[in-house]
Design an enzyme around this catalytic site. Structure first.
Site, PDB file in Angstrom:
ATOM      1  N   HIS A 102      31.952  46.161  52.329  1.00 18.89           N
ATOM      2  CA  HIS A 102      31.563  46.238  50.914  1.00 18.89           C
ATOM      3  C   HIS A 102      30.259  45.496  50.677  1.00 18.89           C
ATOM      4  O   HIS A 102      29.921  44.572  51.393  1.00 18.89           O
ATOM      5  CB  HIS A 102      32.654  45.665  50.003  1.00 18.89           C
ATOM      6  CG  HIS A 102      33.065  44.272  50.356  1.00 18.89           C
ATOM      7  ND1 HIS A 102      33.959  43.997  51.365  1.00 18.89           N
ATOM      8  CD2 HIS A 102      32.682  43.079  49.868  1.00 18.89           C
ATOM      9  CE1 HIS A 102      34.132  42.688  51.469  1.00 18.89           C
ATOM     10  NE2 HIS A 102      33.355  42.104  50.581  1.00 18.89           N
ATOM     11  N   HIS A 104      28.198  43.419  47.677  1.00 20.55           N
ATOM     12  CA  HIS A 104      28.272  42.760  46.360  1.00 20.55           C
ATOM     13  C   HIS A 104      26.964  42.986  45.601  1.00 20.55           C
ATOM     14  O   HIS A 104      25.883  42.891  46.189  1.00 20.55           O
ATOM     15  CB  HIS A 104      28.392  41.236  46.520  1.00 20.55           C
ATOM     16  CG  HIS A 104      29.630  40.750  47.158  1.00 20.55           C
ATOM     17  ND1 HIS A 104      30.700  40.276  46.435  1.00 20.55           N
ATOM     18  CD2 HIS A 104      29.983  40.617  48.465  1.00 20.55           C
ATOM     19  CE1 HIS A 104      31.650  39.869  47.265  1.00 20.55           C
ATOM     20  NE2 HIS A 104      31.241  40.069  48.512  1.00 20.55           N
TER      21      HIS A 104
HETATM   22  P1  5GP Z   1      33.944  39.108  50.671  1.00 27.70           P
HETATM   23  O1  5GP Z   1      34.154  37.638  50.727  1.00 27.70           O
HETATM   24  O2  5GP Z   1      34.850  39.784  51.658  1.00 27.70           O
HETATM   25  O3  5GP Z   1      32.505  39.500  50.846  1.00 27.70           O
HETATM   26  O4  5GP Z   1      34.316  39.561  49.204  1.00 27.70           O
HETATM   27  C1  5GP Z   1      35.509  40.168  48.836  1.00 27.70           C
HETATM   28  C2  5GP Z   1      35.464  40.294  47.323  1.00 27.70           C
HETATM   29  O5  5GP Z   1      36.529  41.125  46.925  1.00 27.70           O
HETATM   30  C3  5GP Z   1      35.622  38.959  46.572  1.00 27.70           C
HETATM   31  O6  5GP Z   1      34.499  38.753  45.727  1.00 27.70           O
HETATM   32  C4  5GP Z   1      36.909  39.140  45.787  1.00 27.70           C
HETATM   33  O7  5GP Z   1      36.851  38.554  44.493  1.00 27.70           O
HETATM   34  C5  5GP Z   1      37.047  40.639  45.708  1.00 27.70           C
HETATM   35  N1  5GP Z   1      38.419  41.118  45.629  1.00 27.70           N
HETATM   36  C6  5GP Z   1      39.477  40.699  46.356  1.00 27.70           C
HETATM   37  N2  5GP Z   1      40.580  41.401  46.022  1.00 27.70           N
HETATM   38  C7  5GP Z   1      40.200  42.283  45.056  1.00 27.70           C
HETATM   39  C8  5GP Z   1      40.910  43.276  44.304  1.00 27.70           C
HETATM   40  O8  5GP Z   1      42.100  43.508  44.455  1.00 27.70           O
HETATM   41  N3  5GP Z   1      40.186  43.996  43.408  1.00 27.70           N
HETATM   42  C9  5GP Z   1      38.854  43.782  43.204  1.00 27.70           C
HETATM   43  N4  5GP Z   1      38.237  44.533  42.291  1.00 27.70           N
HETATM   44  N5  5GP Z   1      38.159  42.849  43.891  1.00 27.70           N
HETATM   45  C10 5GP Z   1      38.834  42.106  44.806  1.00 27.70           C
END
Ligand code: 5GP
Ligand code: ZN
Length: 144
Positions: A102, A104
């Site tokens: 993903h 951001h």
């Molecule tokens: P990472 O640290 O892997 O780059 O970011 C994962 C992101 O996914 C985090 O910002 C977290 O808040 C978001 N996230 C985790 N679970 C969910 C969810 O169930 N729904 C949504 N919309 N975002 C999520």
């Protein structure tokens, strides 16, 4: 299309878990982060499960990049931030917490620089309202 049972983002793609959707096409989905680092924090994901950049399909990454330019302009028109961070983490050592690729998109305000992760969940009414406004702006942009 390959999905993984215990992956929250695969569940969202399949409609098994909810999200505040902003845009989708046949390859990608854009929705609000439920723990927003700032107002308008969005995630762009491939609909197919790729763990990270090392296993992602380059053609899908190209579509994500293409859509991120359109979404950046939509964020600018709806949120009007001073800046916009576009971030992408791979593996635990880099801070990745959800192991489905993903990107951001995090609006930033001068003097209030925020990180990628927030400990508090966004207010559901505000998220729903914001998703609606972003969704409307996407449709207007694509109709131009
Ligand atoms: P990472 O640290 O892997 O780059 O970011 C994962 C992101 O996914 C985090 O910002 C977290 O808040 C978001 N996230 C985790 N679970 C969910 C969810 O169930 N729904 C949504 N919309 N975002 C999520
Ligand atoms: Zn997944």
């Amino acid at each position: 299309m390959k999905h993984q049972d215990n992956c929250i983002f695969c569940n969202i793609v399949q409609g098994l878990a909810p999200c505040y959707k902003v845009f989708e096409d046949e390859l990608t989905l854009v929705f609000l982060d439920v723990f927003p680092a700032s107002k308008g924090h969005l995630l762009i994901i491939p609909k197919e499960h790729f763990r990270d950049i090392f296993s992602a399909n380059p053609a899908v990454l190209a579509r994500i990049a293409q859509n991120s330019a359109m979404i950046a302009n939509v964020i600018q028109s709806v949120i009007n931030p001073d800046g916009l961070g576009v971030h992408q983490l791979n593996r635990k050592a880099a801070g990745q917490t959800v192991f489905h690729y993903h990107v951001h998109m995090i609006p930033q305000t001068l003097g209030h620089n925020v990180g990628l992760h927030s400990k508090s969940a966004g207010d559901p009414d505000q998220l729903r309202d914001l998703a609606e406004r972003l969704c409307f702006a996407v449709k207007e942009t694509l109709a131009e």
